[in-house]
Design a protein around this motif. Structure first.
Motif, short mmCIF file in Angstrom:
data_model
loop_
_atom_site.label_atom_id
_atom_site.label_comp_id
_atom_site.label_asym_id
_atom_site.label_seq_id
_atom_site.Cartn_x
_atom_site.Cartn_y
_atom_site.Cartn_z
N SER A 69 0.86 -1.27 0.09
CA SER A 69 -0.07 0.06 -0.04
C SER A 69 0.82 1.25 -0.03
O SER A 69 0.41 2.25 -0.52
CB SER A 69 -0.97 0.06 1.10
OG SER A 69 -0.51 -0.08 2.52
N TYR A 70 1.97 1.15 0.79
CA TYR A 70 2.95 2.48 0.61
C TYR A 70 3.31 2.57 -0.96
O TYR A 70 3.34 3.92 -1.38
CB TYR A 70 3.95 1.93 1.44
CG TYR A 70 5.40 2.89 1.21
CD1 TYR A 70 5.04 4.35 1.89
CD2 TYR A 70 6.51 2.87 0.61
CE1 TYR A 70 6.11 5.56 1.80
CE2 TYR A 70 7.34 3.59 0.59
CZ TYR A 70 7.16 4.89 1.29
OH TYR A 70 8.29 6.02 0.87
N ARG A 71 3.52 1.73 -1.44
CA ARG A 71 4.24 1.98 -3.02
C ARG A 71 3.01 2.35 -3.92
O ARG A 71 3.12 3.04 -4.87
CB ARG A 71 4.84 0.80 -3.60
CG ARG A 71 5.34 0.70 -4.81
CD ARG A 71 6.80 1.71 -4.94
NE ARG A 71 7.23 1.49 -6.32
CZ ARG A 71 8.54 1.18 -6.47
NH1 ARG A 71 9.09 0.48 -5.67
NH2 ARG A 71 8.94 1.19 -7.82
N ILE A 72 1.78 1.56 -3.51
CA ILE A 72 0.65 2.16 -4.22
C ILE A 72 0.32 3.59 -4.18
O ILE A 72 0.19 4.26 -4.82
CB ILE A 72 -0.65 1.19 -3.95
CG1 ILE A 72 -0.48 -0.06 -4.50
CG2 ILE A 72 -1.91 2.01 -4.19
CD1 ILE A 72 -1.65 -1.03 -3.82
N GLY A 73 0.55 4.10 -2.83
CA GLY A 73 0.22 5.53 -2.54
C GLY A 73 1.31 6.40 -3.48
O GLY A 73 0.91 7.25 -3.85
N LEU A 74 2.68 6.00 -3.37
CA LEU A 74 3.50 6.69 -3.77
C LEU A 74 3.28 6.75 -5.57
O LEU A 74 3.64 7.91 -6.14
CB LEU A 74 4.97 6.06 -3.74
CG LEU A 74 5.63 6.58 -2.34
CD1 LEU A 74 6.89 5.44 -2.40
CD2 LEU A 74 5.77 7.80 -2.09
N ASP A 75 3.14 5.64 -6.13
CA ASP A 75 2.60 5.47 -7.78
C ASP A 75 1.50 6.42 -7.80
O ASP A 75 1.40 7.13 -8.72
CB ASP A 75 2.31 4.29 -8.14
CG ASP A 75 3.57 3.34 -8.33
OD1 ASP A 75 4.66 3.84 -8.39
OD2 ASP A 75 3.63 2.30 -8.17
N THR A 76 0.49 6.54 -6.86
CA THR A 76 -0.77 7.32 -7.09
C THR A 76 -0.44 8.74 -6.97
O THR A 76 -0.76 9.60 -7.88
CB THR A 76 -1.88 6.99 -5.88
OG1 THR A 76 -2.22 5.87 -6.21
CG2 THR A 76 -3.26 7.92 -6.22
N VAL A 77 0.46 9.00 -6.21
CA VAL A 77 1.18 10.46 -6.08
C VAL A 77 1.71 10.97 -7.33
O VAL A 77 1.60 12.02 -7.97
CB VAL A 77 1.99 10.90 -4.86
CG1 VAL A 77 2.90 11.99 -5.04
CG2 VAL A 77 1.29 10.68 -3.50
N LEU A 78 2.67 10.18 -8.04
CA LEU A 78 3.56 10.47 -9.18
C LEU A 78 2.57 10.29 -10.25
O LEU A 78 2.77 11.48 -10.97
CB LEU A 78 4.51 9.23 -9.42
CG LEU A 78 5.74 9.06 -8.61
CD1 LEU A 78 6.44 7.79 -8.79
CD2 LEU A 78 6.39 10.48 -8.86
N GLU A 79 1.54 9.44 -10.28
CA GLU A 79 0.51 9.83 -11.52
C GLU A 79 -0.30 10.78 -11.35
O GLU A 79 -0.75 11.46 -12.55
CB GLU A 79 -0.52 8.65 -11.74
CG GLU A 79 0.05 7.29 -12.40
CD GLU A 79 0.60 7.30 -13.90
OE1 GLU A 79 -0.29 8.20 -14.55
OE2 GLU A 79 1.69 7.18 -14.07
N GLY A 80 -0.89 11.26 -10.31
CA GLY A 80 -1.57 12.23 -10.15
C GLY A 80 -1.20 13.59 -10.05
O GLY A 80 -1.95 14.82 -9.93
N THR A 81 0.11 13.86 -10.01
CA THR A 81 0.84 15.26 -9.69
C THR A 81 0.84 15.72 -11.12
O THR A 81 1.89 15.21 -11.86
CB THR A 81 1.92 15.02 -8.82
OG1 THR A 81 1.67 14.59 -7.62
CG2 THR A 81 2.34 16.65 -8.72
N VAL A 82 0.76 17.01 -11.50
CA VAL A 82 1.03 17.45 -12.88
C VAL A 82 1.97 18.43 -12.53
O VAL A 82 3.06 18.57 -13.56
CB VAL A 82 -0.47 18.48 -13.35
CG1 VAL A 82 -0.07 19.11 -14.63
CG2 VAL A 82 -1.69 17.42 -13.39
N ASP A 83 2.20 19.23 -11.49
CA ASP A 83 3.15 20.17 -11.34
C ASP A 83 3.65 20.26 -9.76
O ASP A 83 2.77 20.39 -8.97
CB ASP A 83 2.79 21.49 -11.90
CG ASP A 83 3.92 22.54 -11.77
OD1 ASP A 83 5.15 22.15 -12.05
OD2 ASP A 83 3.71 23.72 -11.41
N PRO A 84 4.78 19.92 -9.24
CA PRO A 84 5.96 19.69 -10.42
C PRO A 84 6.18 18.25 -10.81
O PRO A 84 5.21 17.45 -10.21
CB PRO A 84 7.13 19.95 -9.47
CG PRO A 84 6.67 19.49 -8.06
CD PRO A 84 5.19 19.99 -8.11
N ASP A 85 6.73 18.15 -11.75
CA ASP A 85 7.01 16.83 -12.52
C ASP A 85 8.09 15.98 -11.69
O ASP A 85 9.42 16.38 -11.65
CB ASP A 85 7.04 16.65 -14.06
CG ASP A 85 7.44 15.35 -14.43
OD1 ASP A 85 7.39 14.29 -13.79
OD2 ASP A 85 7.83 15.29 -15.58
#
Length: 138
Positions: A69-85
């Protein structure tokens, strides 16, 4: 007028537009002396499923053995953040990290990461990361 008629008359671009939001990280705003505001977007249900699937281990009989679930959260943050990249090579180099995951962990504390992931999942129409996990299980 039926729903079918309404859909046929609807503006397709408007109905399929991604929802966005801004989220300020108060601790970083204070440290930087100016607002530190992330620009976030919703993530497709297909991509959320892929993220959860990529971070799920199954037993031989097909049951969920474990889920990161920790990695799922990080991947969700990476996918859902437009700015900054957070995948930007120059940004990672600036902070002396090799991966976007390392950068997220260097910039944000655990509560902030959870807050960002939860905001992204809210934009997706889910109330929490647990909803994303349930999407995969079903």
């Amino acid at each position: 007028m039926s729903l079918l008629d309404k859909l046929l008359k609807a503006d397709c671009n408007k109905l399929t537009e991604k929802e966005t939001a801004e989220l300020e990280i108060p601790r970083l705003s204070k440290l930087m002396g100016e607002p530190f505001v992330l620009k976030l977007k919703d993530v497709s249900s297909e991509r959320l499923s892929e993220i959860a699937e990529d971070n799920t281990e199954y037993s031989k009989n097909g049951r969920v053995k474990s889920q990161d679930s920790y990695r799922i959260g990080l991947d969700t943050v990476l996918e859902g953040t437009v700015d900054p990249d957070f995948r930007d090579k120059d940004l990672m180099k600036k902070f002396g990290v090799i991966t976007p995951y390392d950068l997220l962990n260097k910039l944000f504390n655990a509560g902030e990461l959870a807050l960002i992931a939860n905001k992204v999942t809210e934009l997706c129409g889910m109330s929490s990361q647990n909803d994303v996990d349930e999407l995969v299980k079903n």
